[in-house]
Scaffold this motif. Sequence first.
Motif, mmCIF file in Angstrom:
data_model
loop_
_atom_site.group_PDB
_atom_site.id
_atom_site.type_symbol
_atom_site.label_atom_id
_atom_site.label_comp_id
_atom_site.label_asym_id
_atom_site.label_seq_id
_atom_site.Cartn_x
_atom_site.Cartn_y
_atom_site.Cartn_z
ATOM 1 N N ALA A 188 0.829 -1.206 0.000
ATOM 2 C CA ALA A 188 0.000 0.000 0.000
ATOM 3 C C ALA A 188 0.867 1.261 0.000
ATOM 4 O O ALA A 188 1.904 1.319 0.658
ATOM 5 C CB ALA A 188 -0.918 0.003 1.219
ATOM 6 N N THR A 189 0.442 2.256 -0.758
ATOM 7 C CA THR A 189 1.116 3.554 -0.785
ATOM 8 C C THR A 189 0.048 4.641 -0.707
ATOM 9 O O THR A 189 -1.142 4.366 -0.879
ATOM 10 C CB THR A 189 1.946 3.742 -2.073
ATOM 11 O OG1 THR A 189 1.058 3.782 -3.203
ATOM 12 C CG2 THR A 189 2.934 2.600 -2.259
ATOM 13 N N GLN A 190 0.470 5.864 -0.456
ATOM 14 C CA GLN A 190 -0.490 6.960 -0.392
ATOM 15 C C GLN A 190 0.204 8.298 -0.569
ATOM 16 O O GLN A 190 1.427 8.413 -0.402
ATOM 17 C CB GLN A 190 -1.240 6.948 0.935
ATOM 18 C CG GLN A 190 -0.377 7.183 2.157
ATOM 19 C CD GLN A 190 -1.200 7.279 3.439
ATOM 20 O OE1 GLN A 190 -1.846 8.289 3.703
ATOM 21 N NE2 GLN A 190 -1.183 6.195 4.227
ATOM 22 N N PHE A 238 -3.242 3.863 -2.791
ATOM 23 C CA PHE A 238 -2.978 3.003 -3.941
ATOM 24 C C PHE A 238 -2.601 1.608 -3.453
ATOM 25 O O PHE A 238 -1.973 1.456 -2.408
ATOM 26 C CB PHE A 238 -1.838 3.582 -4.788
ATOM 27 C CG PHE A 238 -2.014 5.042 -5.118
ATOM 28 C CD1 PHE A 238 -2.717 5.439 -6.237
ATOM 29 C CD2 PHE A 238 -1.491 6.022 -4.280
ATOM 30 C CE1 PHE A 238 -2.897 6.790 -6.532
ATOM 31 C CE2 PHE A 238 -1.663 7.375 -4.554
ATOM 32 C CZ PHE A 238 -2.369 7.757 -5.686
ATOM 33 N N ASP A 239 -2.967 0.592 -4.225
ATOM 34 C CA ASP A 239 -2.650 -0.779 -3.825
ATOM 35 C C ASP A 239 -1.267 -1.216 -4.281
ATOM 36 O O ASP A 239 -0.779 -2.267 -3.882
ATOM 37 C CB ASP A 239 -3.704 -1.756 -4.361
ATOM 38 C CG ASP A 239 -3.742 -1.799 -5.886
ATOM 39 O OD1 ASP A 239 -3.278 -0.835 -6.535
ATOM 40 O OD2 ASP A 239 -4.256 -2.793 -6.439
ATOM 41 N N MET A 289 0.549 4.558 -7.842
ATOM 42 C CA MET A 289 0.857 5.911 -7.374
ATOM 43 C C MET A 289 1.696 6.650 -8.415
ATOM 44 O O MET A 289 1.489 7.846 -8.658
ATOM 45 C CB MET A 289 1.597 5.880 -6.034
ATOM 46 C CG MET A 289 1.854 7.276 -5.462
ATOM 47 S SD MET A 289 2.349 7.301 -3.712
ATOM 48 C CE MET A 289 4.043 6.703 -3.836
ATOM 49 N N ASN A 290 2.620 5.948 -9.046
ATOM 50 C CA ASN A 290 3.411 6.568 -10.106
ATOM 51 C C ASN A 290 2.520 7.002 -11.263
ATOM 52 O O ASN A 290 2.711 8.080 -11.843
ATOM 53 C CB ASN A 290 4.473 5.587 -10.612
ATOM 54 C CG ASN A 290 5.269 6.147 -11.770
ATOM 55 O OD1 ASN A 290 6.110 7.016 -11.608
ATOM 56 N ND2 ASN A 290 5.001 5.654 -12.971
ATOM 57 N N GLU A 291 1.529 6.178 -11.598
ATOM 58 C CA GLU A 291 0.607 6.520 -12.682
ATOM 59 C C GLU A 291 -0.199 7.769 -12.328
ATOM 60 O O GLU A 291 -0.445 8.627 -13.180
ATOM 61 C CB GLU A 291 -0.331 5.343 -12.951
ATOM 62 C CG GLU A 291 -1.302 5.560 -14.102
ATOM 63 C CD GLU A 291 -0.613 5.775 -15.442
ATOM 64 O OE1 GLU A 291 -1.201 6.471 -16.299
ATOM 65 O OE2 GLU A 291 0.517 5.263 -15.629
ATOM 66 N N GLU A 316 16.040 7.467 -8.966
ATOM 67 C CA GLU A 316 16.213 6.523 -10.076
ATOM 68 C C GLU A 316 14.878 5.970 -10.558
ATOM 69 O O GLU A 316 14.729 5.621 -11.733
ATOM 70 C CB GLU A 316 17.148 5.391 -9.646
ATOM 71 C CG GLU A 316 18.595 5.840 -9.501
ATOM 72 C CD GLU A 316 19.483 4.795 -8.850
ATOM 73 O OE1 GLU A 316 20.703 4.825 -9.108
ATOM 74 O OE2 GLU A 316 18.969 3.954 -8.076
ATOM 75 N N LEU A 317 13.898 5.905 -9.667
ATOM 76 C CA LEU A 317 12.567 5.448 -10.086
ATOM 77 C C LEU A 317 11.939 6.409 -11.095
ATOM 78 O O LEU A 317 11.055 6.021 -11.857
ATOM 79 C CB LEU A 317 11.645 5.313 -8.873
ATOM 80 C CG LEU A 317 11.784 4.055 -8.014
ATOM 81 C CD1 LEU A 317 10.755 4.080 -6.891
ATOM 82 C CD2 LEU A 317 11.628 2.789 -8.842
#
Length: 203
Positions: free
Chosen positions: A53-55, A66-67, A72-74, A145-146
């Motif tokens: 999970a992220t937020q 986000f799951d 989250m990047n999108e 880098e991401l």
Amino acid sequence: MEKMNKRWILAMVLFLGTVMLTACGQKYAAVPINEEVDICAICNMQVKDDAFATQLTTKDGKNYKFDDIGCMNEWKKQNGTDNIGMDYVRDYNDKEWIEFSKATYVYDASLKTPMAYGVLNFKDKASAEAFVAEQGVGTIMTADELASHDWTQNMDNMNMEGDGHGHSHDGDGMNHDMGQGSDHDMSEGDHQEGQSKENSGHH
């Protein structure tokens, strides 16, 4: 006396500045996951209270969960990052919330994540290195880098999980519907045949 007043004013300014910074930090603090209601802002799947999970919280106070970090990047690609107050990921080992920019990441296409982006989050580089050493796969990356990562989904992982449920559900549904339809048609046919015989008898 005047010198003391200046010192007092300076001390108050520093104090108020610290309070404001603390308040801002609290405003953008990570929000607990509620599996009953939390839906990914991108893929609309349930957000589980797990390490994936992220937020993020925008500067106007809106929180998005986000799951998968790939989702989250999108969201960032679609909405930009200028209005983000803070974004968080969770440590893969203990699920502690970490600021996105401070985490260390491991990527490999074979790593399974909810939406098959294959990126895992760690609170520090040592934890990421230990994971790669144990698993024997993975590229260690920083948040910077991401930014140049291609975020390709491993469709083999997606299909492997999705097809298992899909075929079973569709197959059961199809057999159930066909069975009902056949029984219904046969009963109507028998009923019509009975009526024909009955009518013939009357004549």
